[in-house]
Design a protein around this motif. Structure first.
Motif, PDB file in Angstrom:
ATOM      1  N   GLU A  88       0.826  -1.205   0.000  1.00 19.84           N
ATOM      2  CA  GLU A  88       0.000   0.000   0.000  1.00 19.84           C
ATOM      3  C   GLU A  88       0.865   1.264   0.000  1.00 19.84           C
ATOM      4  O   GLU A  88       0.497   2.278  -0.606  1.00 19.84           O
ATOM      5  N   LEU A  89       2.012   1.210   0.661  1.00 22.40           N
ATOM      6  CA  LEU A  89       2.941   2.338   0.641  1.00 22.40           C
ATOM      7  C   LEU A  89       3.432   2.615  -0.776  1.00 22.40           C
ATOM      8  O   LEU A  89       3.536   3.780  -1.203  1.00 22.40           O
ATOM      9  N   ALA A  90       3.762   1.560  -1.505  1.00 16.61           N
ATOM     10  CA  ALA A  90       4.225   1.736  -2.882  1.00 16.61           C
ATOM     11  C   ALA A  90       3.129   2.365  -3.741  1.00 16.61           C
ATOM     12  O   ALA A  90       3.388   3.259  -4.553  1.00 16.61           O
ATOM     13  N   MET A  91       1.892   1.935  -3.549  1.00 20.78           N
ATOM     14  CA  MET A  91       0.780   2.472  -4.320  1.00 20.78           C
ATOM     15  C   MET A  91       0.539   3.947  -3.961  1.00 20.78           C
ATOM     16  O   MET A  91       0.266   4.773  -4.825  1.00 20.78           O
ATOM     17  N   ALA A  92       0.651   4.276  -2.675  1.00 24.53           N
ATOM     18  CA  ALA A  92       0.349   5.634  -2.208  1.00 24.53           C
ATOM     19  C   ALA A  92       1.428   6.639  -2.590  1.00 24.53           C
ATOM     20  O   ALA A  92       1.142   7.818  -2.816  1.00 24.53           O
ATOM     21  N   THR A  93       2.675   6.183  -2.688  1.00 23.36           N
ATOM     22  CA  THR A  93       3.793   7.103  -2.931  1.00 23.36           C
ATOM     23  C   THR A  93       4.292   7.097  -4.363  1.00 23.36           C
ATOM     24  O   THR A  93       4.989   8.032  -4.783  1.00 23.36           O
ATOM     25  N   GLY A  94       3.996   6.043  -5.117  1.00 24.07           N
ATOM     26  CA  GLY A  94       4.538   5.921  -6.456  1.00 24.07           C
ATOM     27  C   GLY A  94       5.972   5.444  -6.475  1.00 24.07           C
ATOM     28  O   GLY A  94       6.607   5.425  -7.535  1.00 24.07           O
TER      29      GLY A  94
END
Length: 419
Positions: free
Chosen positions: A31-37
């Protein structure tokens, strides 16, 4: 969304990731990767660093999504602390907050306003030391001190540019001197701006929103936050709503303007108006010689809340003036929300909230496009002090020690201009 390479600026990348974790409360690496790009590899490396520094901890498994349950991460609140010191005209409030922005210790006292800064700041430092000791906070985990006062200020130099509470305070390097006394970095900021960013850190507003904070203690101030960062303007003295002119033929204000809002709607103005009403002044035992306007205003606000018609008339008149300012600021910045913070709103907030909301609903230019909500601060009367501590956490951990475009880095201990 474009993905950042693994060699992206580490301090900035760490700050982005940590801020997303803070806002989410609990989140997985995916989810961090999705939220930050950011790439999965970058997220894994940054989270590993944050775990190693103790800033975040793993927090069990997330809900099943059809595959292996994901490991969640969240802030580790006791990993770091910030101290907030609010210097008001009538009192000093000191708070210690953890990494989540939650207060863990508080104290307040009077007397600073009657002292020259050479005496006052060592006293403040001694109270900070005592509070950290009594709370059992390890000073090695304290990132610094956010010193918040009314404006105008030179934040870069850590200097107040106002002769309040006395002439001795004008052009005095308050942040460097307090840093010297404490042996901790000190960041000077505006009390309203601090209160505004405290709402963001506590998750009380949409992190992507543009919102304003009206701060009312003995005076009236304001701050605007855009996507988690305070709008600063050219000298970090923006959104001073107390000095918006509401009467071009009004009396001259000490600031140099005429017809300033604060002189019509501020607590001192309400008290002065009440003193011209003999029956009300007698009922509330108002003291014409008192210089503690917060106490006198609190009596008027309590009477208004209890239904006293004269007291209610005064408070609602003040609120209508603030509603006028709310419309002006909302038009200028296209706000989503206005937060009411500070000691005076803490005692009369429901009346002000209702009247200001009515003015916005009736008069706002963009009211058909979207509403503007008026809400009370989640941090109550200590909003500025808590926000001061939060500004230190944000500056050190999220903004990478205060990037040039975001303002100054906290003044290091011992970095005092001797000129």
């Amino acid at each position: 969304m474009a993905r950042s390479p693994v060699w992206a600026s580490r301090p900035k990348t760490r700050g982005v990731v940590l801020d997303v974790i803070r806002a989410a409360r609990s989140i997985s690496r995916v989810e961090l990767a999705m939220a930050t790009g950011l790439t999965g590899a970058t997220i894994s490396e940054v989270v590993r660093e944050l775990l190693g520094d103790g800033l975040v901890v793993e927090a069990g498994r997330g809900a099943p999504t059809g595959g292996k349950p994901r490991t969640m991460v969240q802030l580790n609140p006791p990993a770091r602390y910030g101290v907030g010191v609010q210097l008001e005209r009538n009192a000093c409030v000191i708070v210690v907050v953890d990494l989540a922005g939650r207060p863990v210790a508080r104290t307040s006292f009077h007397g600073v306003e009657s002292m020259p800064p050479e005496q006052a700041l060592p006293l403040v430092a001694s109270r900070v030391d005592a509070l950290l000791t009594s709370a059992g906070v390890d000073r090695e985990k304290v990132l610094g001190v956010g010193l918040v006062t009314y404006g105008p200020q030179d934040r870069t130099a850590g200097v107040q540019l106002t002769p309040q509470p006395t002439e001795d305070w004008y052009d005095y390097p308050v942040a460097p001197r307090l840093a010297e006394s404490l042996g901790l970095p000190v960041l000077l900021d505006n009390d309203a701006a601090a209160a505004a960013i405290g709402e963001y850190w506590m998750g009380a507003v949409d992190p992507d929103s543009t919102y304003g904070c009206f701060y009312m203690a003995t005076g009236i101030g304001g701050g605007v936050v855009v996507s988690g960062e305070v709008y600063r303007g050219s000298s970090s003295n923006s959104a001073e709503i107390g000095h918006i002119s509401i009467d071009v033929n009004g009396e001259e204000c000490p600031c140099g303007n005429v017809g300033c809002l604060e002189n019509y709607a501020g607590p001192s103005a309400v008290v002065r108006q009440a003193l011209t009403m003999p029956d009300l002044a007698r009922r509330l035992a108002l003291d014409p010689a008192a210089d503690d306007f917060l106490t006198e205003f609190s009596r008027i606000a309590a009477a208004a809340n209890a239904g006293d018609p004269e007291a209610r008339e005064l408070v609602e008149r003040s609120a209508r003036y603030l509603g006028h300012a709310a419309v002006t600021v909302s038009v200028l910045f296209d706000l989503d929300t206005i937060v009411l913070a500070g000691q005076s709103f803490a005692v009369a907030g429901s009346l002000y909230q209702a009247v200001i909301q009515q003015e916005l609903d009736r008069r706002l230019f963009a009211r058909k496009a979207h509403p503007v909500r008026v809400v009370p601060s989640v941090n109550g009367s200590d909003a500025a002090a808590i926000g001061g501590a939060v500004l230190v956490l944000q500056s050190e951990l999220i903004l990478g020690h205060g990037r040039a475009e975001d303002g100054p880095r906290p003044v290091p201990a011992g970095a005092v201009d001797q000129t």
